[in-house]
Structures are given as C-alpha cells and as structure tokens.
Design a protein around this motif. Structure first.
Motif, PDB file in Angstrom:
ATOM      1  N   GLY A 105     -53.132 -14.287  87.793  1.00 52.82           N
ATOM      2  CA  GLY A 105     -54.570 -14.225  87.558  1.00 52.82           C
ATOM      3  C   GLY A 105     -55.227 -15.568  87.836  1.00 52.82           C
ATOM      4  N   GLU A 535     -62.877 -12.347  87.288  1.00 52.38           N
ATOM      5  CA  GLU A 535     -61.475 -11.967  87.453  1.00 52.38           C
ATOM      6  C   GLU A 535     -60.938 -11.269  86.210  1.00 52.38           C
ATOM      7  OE1 GLU A 535     -59.031 -11.659  89.566  1.00 52.38           O
ATOM      8  OE2 GLU A 535     -60.386 -12.254  91.157  1.00 52.38           O
ATOM      9  N   ARG A 536     -61.296 -11.794  85.060  1.00 54.31           N
ATOM     10  CA  ARG A 536     -60.823 -11.205  83.800  1.00 54.31           C
ATOM     11  C   ARG A 536     -61.257  -9.754  83.700  1.00 54.31           C
ATOM     12  NH1 ARG A 536     -58.484 -13.670  79.558  1.00 54.31           N
ATOM     13  NH2 ARG A 536     -58.955 -11.927  78.204  1.00 54.31           N
ATOM     14  N   VAL A 539     -59.375  -7.572  86.485  1.00 49.25           N
ATOM     15  CA  VAL A 539     -57.926  -7.436  86.492  1.00 49.25           C
ATOM     16  C   VAL A 539     -57.471  -6.006  86.277  1.00 49.25           C
ATOM     17  CG1 VAL A 539     -55.889  -7.909  85.093  1.00 49.25           C
ATOM     18  CG2 VAL A 539     -57.243  -9.785  85.972  1.00 49.25           C
TER      19      VAL A 539
END
Lengths: 547, 346
Positions: A105, A535-536, A539
């Motif tokens: 990540g 991104e979090r 995901v």
C-alpha cells in the motif's frame, strides 16, 4: 392475489420506443460537458489558431528548419522519457500487482505521488539535483512524473490476469522468463500500449518541467509557444506550432484509444487476491530493481525538502517562516500563505466542476452502445489533456475581450481552466469502473421497477463510489498544482501557490529560493497525504482502473 | 392476465435471433422455452422483458401492446442465470429493492421480505451479505427478490444452469413448488429438458430462432414435432416403423405406442434409455427380436450404457442395469422400452 406492483401505462402514452428515448436521454446528459468543452476549450483554442492563421506565416514557420528541429527535440525527449518510464515502471508494476510483499500500500502511494506533484516542484527538484539546462534532467523529470502511469495502468491489468495461463505454460515446459514473454507480456500489451501512448503525450506537452530545467537552452513546442506568445507576441508562429502539436496529440490519442479498446475485451480476469503470491527465486531480482527505481523516485523529493532547510548558515526554518510574507523585496503582492489559500479555493471549485462534467461524460460513455460514437466522444473529451495548456491559457486571454467585463475579471476563470485539465482524468478513472458494472445488474434493477435515474443511483453510484473518491482526490491535487494555464489567468491578488513558487524562484535572494523550496515541500506533503487517503479508501475496491 | 407474443422478430444486425415467434402464457401457467444454446430463447425472453429492441411483432399483456412500456413499468420479474444480486446490499436489501421502487411502507416491506425468505428456504438470512452466500443460496435470493413485488409475470433465464447437478435437481423441485404456491405466471428459459419438464406445464421447443413445437411435457417427450426436436430431446437414432393397432414394428423390434398414433408409416426416435438389453437373454437371432454385438460399454450414474452393433442398422446406443452387464464382444438381445421411445408421424 393482490398486486403491489405498478399497473402498466394506458396504451398510447408511450409510443416512443425505449431505444429512442434512451438515446435522447444520453444525448441530453452529454450536452453539459460538450457545451463546457466548446465554450472553455474549443473557442479559446480556435481563437488562437484562427488568429495565427489569419496573419499568415504558418507556411513560413513550417518551412523553417528551426521548426523541425523543435519538433524533433520535442518528440525525441518525449520518446526517451517514455522508454525510461516504461522500463522503470515494469518492475514496480510486477511487485505491486503480483507479489505479496509487505508495505504494498505504501509502495503504491510513493509511486503515485510524483504523478500528481506540481510540475514546478518536480522541475525545481531536478534542478536542485542536476543543475540548470540539463538534457538528462528534462528526460528524467518527465519520466519521473509518468512512472506512476505505467505502474497503475500495467499493474492494474496485471493484478487481474489469471495466473493459471502462466502456470499452464510452465507445466508445458516454459521457463519463468519464457512464460512471461510468451504468455503474460502479450496479454499486457494493450495496457503497455495505452500507458506508453499516454506517457508520450504527457511528455510531449510537458511545460513546467521543461521551462524550469531547460531554461534558454532546451525548448520544446510547448515552451516555444509560451515564449512566442508571451515574450515575442508572435501569434502566427505560436499558432503554427499549436497546430503541429495538435496533430501529434490527436495521433497519440487515437493510438491510445485503439489499445484501450482491445484491452477491455475478453481477458480472463481474476480477483486480485487470487493472483498475488510471496516472492521466490527470480522474483527477488525484480524486487531489487523495483527498490532501485523507488530510491530514484524518492531522491528528488528528499532533495526538495533538504533544500528548503539548507540556509547559508546551516539548517533552519527561515524558508518556512518566509511563507507568511510576500517574499524578499516584496516579489509577491500577497503572502505565500494567501496564495496557498487561493490554490485550495480554486482547486475545490475546479474539482466540483470536473466531477460533474467528467461524471456525466463517463456515464454517457459507459452507456453508449455505438462503438463509433463512444470513440469519438472519448477522444474529444481527452483532447484538453494533450492540447498545450499554454495555448488554452492564452486563448482565454484572447477570447476574454468578447466576454462581459464581470466574467472577464472574475476569479472564476482559474477553476474553469483547471477543471478543463482534470476532467479527462476524472473520466479515465471512472469509466473503467462504470464499464465493469455488469449490465444485467442494471437490467435486474429495471425489471424490479427502477427507472433510468434510480438504476443509476441504486446500482452505478454505489458501485463506483470509491472511484468517485479517487477521481475527486487526484483531481484536487492536480488542480492544486496546475501551472501552465493558471499562470496566464491569475492576477497578483488571486495568485496560486505554484505560480507563486515560480515567481519566487525566478527572483534573486536566498530567502526567495528558500521560501520556494519550503512552499514546494508543503505542496509535496499535502499531495502525499491526499494520495495516501485515496489509497486507503481504494484498497478494498477491486477493479481494473487506469490510475 | 395473459401474455401473448405475436410475430415477434429480433434482429442482431443481419442475424435474425428470433424469427416471427407466436406464443401465449395463460394466467398461472408456466411455459418453458427449451432449446440448444444459441437458439434465440434468451433473446426472446429478454424481448418480453423489454430489454431487446423488437424489429417486428408485438408483446402484449391482456391484449395491451407493451411496445411503449419501458422495462421498469412492465412489472415483469426477471431472474438471471447467475443471480445478479446487488453486491453492496444485504439479502434483505436485495429482496426489498422492488418493493422500495414501488413505494411500499417499511413495515409491509419487512414483513414481505421475511415471508419470501421463508418461502425460498432462507428464513433469517436478512442481514447476511450476498457475497457470502453459496451459488444456490444466491439463486434463492434472486428468486425471492424477483417475486417480492408480486410481478405479473416471472421471467427465468436459465435459473439453475450455474449450479452443481445435485443442487440443481433439488432447487428445480423447490422452484416448481414456489411457482405453484404463489400461482405465478412464468416463462422459463432452459436448455435442460429435465428442468423444463419439472418446472413447466407447457414446453415450447426452439431452434434457430423459431418455435418448433408447443405442447405438454409428456407429449413433447413422446411425440416430438420433427426430427430436429427429437434429436434435441436425446433421440440419437431414428428408425422407420409401421404402426398397426397401437403397436409399432421396426428392425429393432415391436413396441407399444400411444393410442393416438394413427396406423401407417412412422419413425421411432430412440434414446439410449429406450433400447434395453434384456437381462439374461443372450440373443440367438430367434423370436423376432433384434440382436447385436456389444462394441463398448460405459458406466453411468444408475445404469450401464452400451454401444451395440446391429446388422442393417449400425451402431445403437442401449442401456442395461448393473447386474449381469454383458462383456464387450458378446451378442445380446435388444428390446424397446415404450416409455422412452418417441414417435414421429409423417
């Protein structure tokens, strides 16, 4: 038995066939984005071109050897940067898509940050590293920007490629390398082609980087257009160059669209969780290569932060303190902080506008069944991505005279031009997600009584919610860093942060330089935070996206 | 409360996917559209739902042409082969969807959801995520979702094809019960004749965009309208025969045929299950029954399938119980099972 359900309409009320009604609806949705495009893109660009053509001299420009040298250099540096970006991006794409390594990540965030960094920041970073007027600096900076495009586009597909095709090749006696070159690489070719076309486009029209690093020595079509319009007031020359660039852009977009169309065809795609595994054997070579590329991506970022702290009398926060002021010797009419606030305000407005326009366009593109119409609209909506931001910005100045004075002086133009720049990106992020929604899901909703609008709000909207967040996040940071077109339109009081940075760096005075680097660092950190946030949220989503 | 389709044609470019089809489903009736893949049966179903553009012909409900009625106003429920549940909603959220679209009160909605989950055997599943369900459970939820708003007509597109065989057989029985209990008028598309016969009271056999025959399940099975229908229903071999007084005489022996078959020349459609190797009766060529030599044998679920060479006919598929299976090369005596023989008149 009692019927809860709706009774049919009386006969005669709905003589228009459903397919016709649907087409009218789609055209209606497309009107807003297309109108925006006509007024805020086509008109200014055509005005510039028309003005140039009107004064003659286009043919003049086209026969000059210097022009073709310029074209050669533009395409040459773009090709070199594309090769570097693809080669650097592949190992990272493999690691992020195929290997179950810790910190994937974080890796994705680090790779993505360069793509959304303001061009001025990247230009300054490479100038800090390699000095003024460096050809390697231009190529590396352009590649640095676009590694993320390769990693996301190629990795996005790679993560979903069925691993079993490669396993089958291995079982038939192919070595790992043979299995890669004979099975995976051909499957990835559409994504590679699409990524390379986009990267080439970005590099060929890159402005801030070339202007900051190339200085007077190295010029591309884009910086030459800028110099001619701003410094030499040679409109016909600039128009000729704009036409040349436009031709190149349309060609590159057509190649990209063709590659994309093949890619969204029949590939055996798997959920990405099934395609990753821990690295083993030869994987470590790739991991090492990816690590080296990552270091290469981090060095310029660290250099900027380091330069912001390195005063002539040791490390200090002088540059950051200077952000509250207007620069040494009053270079700016407002404080850097005010410029930052201007940036945020403009970027928020631009993001909202781009989400509406891009969202509408993406919905139309996802629903249109005619391949020809889809491709045409797709290419048209992508045009602003490739047309010189400088041309657009200058076109605004030219067409402004035709606008009522209220709008002409209004600060609303900056968000408009920024929205123009980020709308194509919003479409590129949302479209693959909308297209991946099984049409039968919409049909199921329709048979349960949901009309077109409710189908959209009950199926498309929730299923693409994450991509909406992604598009808004990336759109916001790119608007925040937009430089080329904004620099034409801002007034001293409405100046944005990237423009302020470029003013500061071009003026003498140590404090100005420090403040510029400090402002760059702030932009960098904000950008990284937004990307990390996006991104979090992303995901858990599992779709084949492009960025 | 009747669906009627008149002269319906659906075109994909140059290809006629559905050619001038007529059919009717009366109130409470279940009609199966049976045919091989690519025969246009799903396209026909989708055209009834309003999901395909109709080139010619009409789809009517109670005599009212639905051409101007969009999908979401037809009140026709649709169940896809693979459920197509909304992945972001719970089981209850899926089942309640159509009720919400119809503006039904929350309390009524909840009660109806519970009632339907009970009906499909998933009582108490309301809060589950649909992504955590097995294929069979998903299909049950899809059925409950389609039935919840009490559709005027239920359209089922290969509702059981994505499931394992065992699950499929069980769910077919459950589905037939649900359709009967709710008195739902339904149109079922399937390529599996067992499924069609289990679910439907009438079967329409389709081939190359046209309907070849519409009859009750038993009649379709025993009196296929033409050779194509017979072959689709498993008759791998057609042999000529002469009917006299309810008995047909052929090279493979005598067999009783349904009483309504007129005297004269017919063809017998033979499935593997129609040709029995009679137990203990090793053929010696006497007694008027056909004999043959066993060429190959394959074990199946509940019987052994044999390929037998018969003089003047060629290779014949036959079946025999597990007990006393003849060896390859052995000569055997063949008899015909009247329940599995199809009769083609004309």
């Amino acid at each position: 038995m009692s019927r809860v359900s709706r009774e049919p309409r009386p006969p005669g009320t709905g003589v228009v066939p459903a397919s016709t009604r649907r087409r009218i609806g789609l055209v209606g949705l497309a009107v807003l984005p297309l109108a925006f495009l006509v007024f805020f893109f086509a008109w200014p660009v055509l005005a510039i071109i028309g003005r140039g053509l009107g004064e003659g001299g286009v043919s003049d420009m086209l026969v000059r050897a210097q022009t073709w040298q310029l074209v050669g250099f533009t395409l040459g540096q773009a090709a070199a940067a594309t090769v570097v970006a693809v080669l650097a991006g592949l190992p990272l794409a493999y690691v992020t898509a195929r290997l179950a390594v810790p910190g994937r990540g974080l890796l994705r965030v680090l790779v993505t940050v360069p793509f959304v960094l303001p061009t001025v920041v990247v230009g300054l970073a490479f100038r800090a590293l390699l000095g003024d007027g460096s050809l390697a600096g231009i190529v590396l900076a352009n590649a640095f920007f676009n590694v993320a495009v390769v990693v996301r586009t190629v990795g996005g597909l790679w993560a979903h490629l069925d691993r079993r095709a490669e396993d089958a090749a291995r079982a038939l006696g192919a070595s790992r390398w043979r299995a890669f070159t004979s099975v995976s690489l051909p499957a990835l070719r559409p994504a590679l082609g699409s990524a390379a076309a986009v990267v080439f486009l970005f590099c060929a029209t890159s402005f801030g980087v070339v202007l900051v690093i190339g200085g007077a020595r190295y010029r591309t079509l884009e910086t030459e257009i800028y110099l001619r319009t701003v410094n030499l007031l040679d409109l016909s020359g600039a128009a000729a160059l704009s036409l040349l660039q436009l031709a190149a852009v349309v060609a590159a977009l057509a190649v990209g669209a063709a590659a994309r169309r093949r890619r969204e065809g029949a590939l055996a795609l798997r959920s990405s969780a099934e395609t990753t595994r821990p690295p083993s054997g030869g994987d470590w070579v790739v991991v090492a290569a990816a690590g080296a590329v990552l270091v290469g991506l981090l060095v310029p970022l660290v250099a900027v932060a380091w330069r912001s702290l390195a005063t002539s009398s040791g490390f200090g926060l002088d540059g950051y303190r200077a952000l509250a002021g207007g620069g040494e010797g009053g270079v700016l009419r407002i404080s850097v902080l005010d410029a930052a606030l201007n940036s945020v305000r403009a970027a928020v407005d631009a993001t909202v506008l781009a989400m509406v326009l891009g969202g509408l366009a993406a919905v139309v593109l996802a629903r249109t069944r005619r391949a020809g119409a889809t491709q045409l609209l797709d290419t048209v909506m992508m045009l602003p991505l490739g047309v010189s931001a400088v041309t657009v910005g200058f076109g605004y100045l030219v067409t402004l005279s035709a606008l009522p004075s209220g709008l002409r002086d209004s600060p609303v133009l900056v968000p408009f031009v920024q929205a123009l720049v980020i709308t194509p990106l919003v479409i590129r992020i949302m479209l693959p997600v909308l297209r991946s929604v099984d049409d039968r899901l919409r049909q199921a909703a329709a048979t349960l009584g949901a009309g077109p609008v409710r189908v959209w709000s009950a199926v498309d909207l929730p299923m693409s919610a994450r991509s909406l967040v992604t598009a808004a996040g990336f759109g916001f940071v790119i608007a925040l860093g937009e430089f080329g077109a904004t620099s034409f339109l801002v007034r001293p009081e409405t100046m944005t942060l990237p423009v302020a940075i470029s003013r500061l760096i071009s003026r003498p005075g140590e404090l100005n330089t420090l403040a510029a680097y400090a402002a760059c660092t702030v932009l960098l950190v904000v950008t990284a935070l937004v990307v990390a946030l996006v991104e979090r949220i992303r995901v858990r989503s599992d779709t084949v996206g492009e960025f | 409360m009747t669906l009627t389709v008149r002269g319906l044609t659906v075109r994909y470019g140059e290809v006629l996917a559905v050619r001038s089809v007529d059919l009717a489903v009366p109130d409470g009736g279940v009609l199966a559209l049976l045919g091989p893949s690519g025969c246009g049966k799903s396209t026909l179903l989708r055209a009834v739902a309003g999901l395909e553009t109709v080139a010619e012909g009409r789809v009517c409900w109670d005599g009212v042409d639905l051409a101007g009625t969009p999908v979401h106003r037809r009140a026709f429920g649709l169940v896809f082969q693979d459920g197509q549940l909304f992945p972001h909603r719970t089981v209850a959220g899926n089942v309640a969807f159509g009720l919400r679209m119809a503006g039904v009160d929350r309390a009524v909605r909840d009660a109806r959801v519970a009632e339907l989950l009970e009906l499909v055997g998933l009582a108490g599943y309301e809060r589950r995520r649909v992504t955590q369900l097995s294929g069979g459970e998903q299909q049950r939820v899809a059925l409950a979702r389609a039935l919840a708003p009490r559709p005027r007509l239920l359209l089922l597109d290969e509702p059981l094809s994505a499931l394992d065989r065992e699950l499929r057989d069980q769910l077919a029985v459950d589905l037939a019960r649900v359709l009967a209990e709710t008195g739902t008028t339904a149109l079922v598309v399937t390529h599996d004749h067992d499924e069609a016969f289990t679910l439907a009271d009438r079967v329409a056999v389709m081939s190359e965009g046209e309907i070849r025959q519409v009859d009750g399940p038993e009649r379709v099975w025993r009196r296929p309208a033409d050779e194509r229908v017979a072959r689709f229903l498993g008759c791998s071999l057609l042999v000529p025969a002469t009917v006299r007084g309810g008995w047909a005489e052929s090279v493979l022996g005598r067999v009783r045929v349904p009483g309504d078959v007129p005297d004269g020349t017919v063809r017998l459609g033979l499935r593997a299950s129609a040709v029995r190797v009679s137990h203990g009766g090793r053929g010696d060529g006497t007694g008027g029954e056909a004999t043959g030599e066993v060429l190959r044998r394959v074990h199946q679920r509940d019987h052994v399938r044999l390929v037998v060479r018969v003089a003047d006919v060629g290779e014949v598929q036959a079946s025999t119980p597990f007990a006393g299976v003849p060896e390859v090369g052995e000569r055997v005596r063949l008899t015909l099972d009247p329940d599995a023989v199809a009769v083609l008149v004309g």
